[in-house]
Design a protein around this motif. Structure first.
Motif, PDB file in Angstrom:
ATOM      1  N   UNK A  53      37.836  28.406  24.650  1.00 29.21           N
ATOM      2  CA  UNK A  53      38.534  27.585  25.795  1.00 29.21           C
ATOM      3  C   UNK A  53      38.305  26.141  25.860  1.00 29.21           C
ATOM      4  N   UNK A  54      37.899  25.509  24.693  1.00 24.74           N
ATOM      5  CA  UNK A  54      37.571  24.121  25.045  1.00 24.74           C
ATOM      6  C   UNK A  54      38.584  23.306  25.218  1.00 24.74           C
ATOM      7  N   UNK A  55      38.899  22.541  26.343  1.00 27.62           N
ATOM      8  CA  UNK A  55      40.144  21.852  26.685  1.00 27.62           C
ATOM      9  C   UNK A  55      39.857  20.490  25.483  1.00 27.62           C
ATOM     10  N   UNK A  56      41.251  20.032  25.421  1.00 23.60           N
ATOM     11  CA  UNK A  56      41.118  18.789  24.438  1.00 23.60           C
ATOM     12  C   UNK A  56      40.134  17.622  25.082  1.00 23.60           C
ATOM     13  N   UNK A  57      40.211  17.153  26.233  1.00 26.84           N
ATOM     14  CA  UNK A  57      39.315  16.437  26.781  1.00 26.84           C
ATOM     15  C   UNK A  57      38.809  16.604  28.263  1.00 26.84           C
ATOM     16  N   UNK A  58      37.900  17.739  28.426  1.00 30.54           N
ATOM     17  CA  UNK A  58      37.100  18.070  29.644  1.00 30.54           C
ATOM     18  C   UNK A  58      36.416  16.732  30.203  1.00 30.54           C
ATOM     19  N   UNK A  59      36.672  16.747  31.642  1.00 31.73           N
ATOM     20  CA  UNK A  59      36.254  15.719  32.354  1.00 31.73           C
ATOM     21  C   UNK A  59      34.548  15.516  32.277  1.00 31.73           C
ATOM     22  N   UNK A  60      33.939  16.880  32.333  1.00 33.54           N
ATOM     23  CA  UNK A  60      32.558  16.850  32.001  1.00 33.54           C
ATOM     24  C   UNK A  60      32.082  18.000  31.255  1.00 33.54           C
ATOM     25  N   UNK A  61      31.757  17.899  30.198  1.00 34.82           N
ATOM     26  CA  UNK A  61      31.267  19.032  29.075  1.00 34.82           C
ATOM     27  C   UNK A  61      30.112  19.788  30.086  1.00 34.82           C
ATOM     28  N   UNK A  62      29.321  19.106  30.706  1.00 37.81           N
ATOM     29  CA  UNK A  62      28.270  19.525  31.501  1.00 37.81           C
ATOM     30  C   UNK A  62      28.879  20.673  32.695  1.00 37.81           C
ATOM     31  N   UNK A  63      29.618  20.160  33.299  1.00 40.31           N
ATOM     32  CA  UNK A  63      30.383  21.016  34.088  1.00 40.31           C
ATOM     33  C   UNK A  63      31.158  22.062  33.618  1.00 40.31           C
ATOM     34  N   UNK A  64      31.811  21.918  32.444  1.00 39.36           N
ATOM     35  CA  UNK A  64      32.516  23.141  31.801  1.00 39.36           C
ATOM     36  C   UNK A  64      31.634  24.224  31.471  1.00 39.36           C
ATOM     37  N   UNK A  65      30.667  23.831  30.952  1.00 44.55           N
ATOM     38  CA  UNK A  65      29.444  24.771  30.438  1.00 44.55           C
ATOM     39  C   UNK A  65      28.962  25.523  31.548  1.00 44.55           C
ATOM     40  N   UNK A  66      28.465  24.572  32.608  1.00 42.66           N
ATOM     41  CA  UNK A  66      27.783  25.381  33.940  1.00 42.66           C
ATOM     42  C   UNK A  66      28.899  26.139  34.576  1.00 42.66           C
ATOM     43  N   UNK A  67      30.321  25.928  34.455  1.00 43.03           N
ATOM     44  CA  UNK A  67      31.091  26.910  35.141  1.00 43.03           C
ATOM     45  C   UNK A  67      31.260  28.117  34.630  1.00 43.03           C
ATOM     46  N   UNK A  68      31.146  27.797  33.273  1.00 44.36           N
ATOM     47  CA  UNK A  68      31.455  29.044  32.378  1.00 44.36           C
ATOM     48  C   UNK A  68      29.994  30.024  32.619  1.00 44.36           C
ATOM     49  N   UNK A  69      28.709  29.365  32.683  1.00 45.96           N
ATOM     50  CA  UNK A  69      27.616  30.250  32.653  1.00 45.96           C
ATOM     51  C   UNK A  69      27.613  30.899  34.212  1.00 45.96           C
ATOM     52  N   UNK A  70      27.861  30.058  35.154  1.00 41.55           N
ATOM     53  CA  UNK A  70      27.806  30.609  36.423  1.00 41.55           C
ATOM     54  C   UNK A  70      28.836  31.787  36.519  1.00 41.55           C
ATOM     55  N   UNK A  71      30.125  31.512  36.182  1.00 44.37           N
ATOM     56  CA  UNK A  71      30.956  32.878  36.376  1.00 44.37           C
ATOM     57  C   UNK A  71      30.473  34.027  35.525  1.00 44.37           C
TER      58      UNK A  71
END
Length: 91
Positions: A53-71
């Motif tokens: 699910x990697x977006x082309x330009x995530x605003x924050x890769x840290x937040x992207x991975x943190x959200x996935x891990x949390x969910x």
């Protein structure tokens, strides 16, 4: 460094996983630690979801991975607690 990691994901380079773990592994292990006995499974699943699910330009890769891990952590926790519940219809 995030742009490099994102590029690895988009190039389907398996080095993206180790680069993600090197940079964000500590964060992604710390998030589920308080609710799960074995957070490592969620971390591995995080990299897999990132791969898919990697977006082309995530605003924050840290937040992207943190959200996935949390969910993922919350889903695992819910599944572990759902075993004792049974739905009974009122009809």
């Amino acid at each position: 460094e995030d742009a490099h990691v994102i590029g690895l994901y988009w190039a389907r380079d398996e080095g993206a996983i180790s680069a993600s773990d090197k940079t964000y592994g500590g964060l992604c292990r710390a998030l589920p630690q308080s609710i799960l006995e074995s957070p490592e499974e969620c971390v591995n699943d995080t990299w897999h979801r990132g791969w898919d699910a990697m977006p082309p330009q995530p605003r924050s890769l840290r937040a992207f991975f943190a959200a996935i891990t949390r969910n993922l952590s919350l889903n695992c926790w819910r599944k572990s607690r759902a075993g004792g519940w049974m739905f009974v219809s009122a009809e």
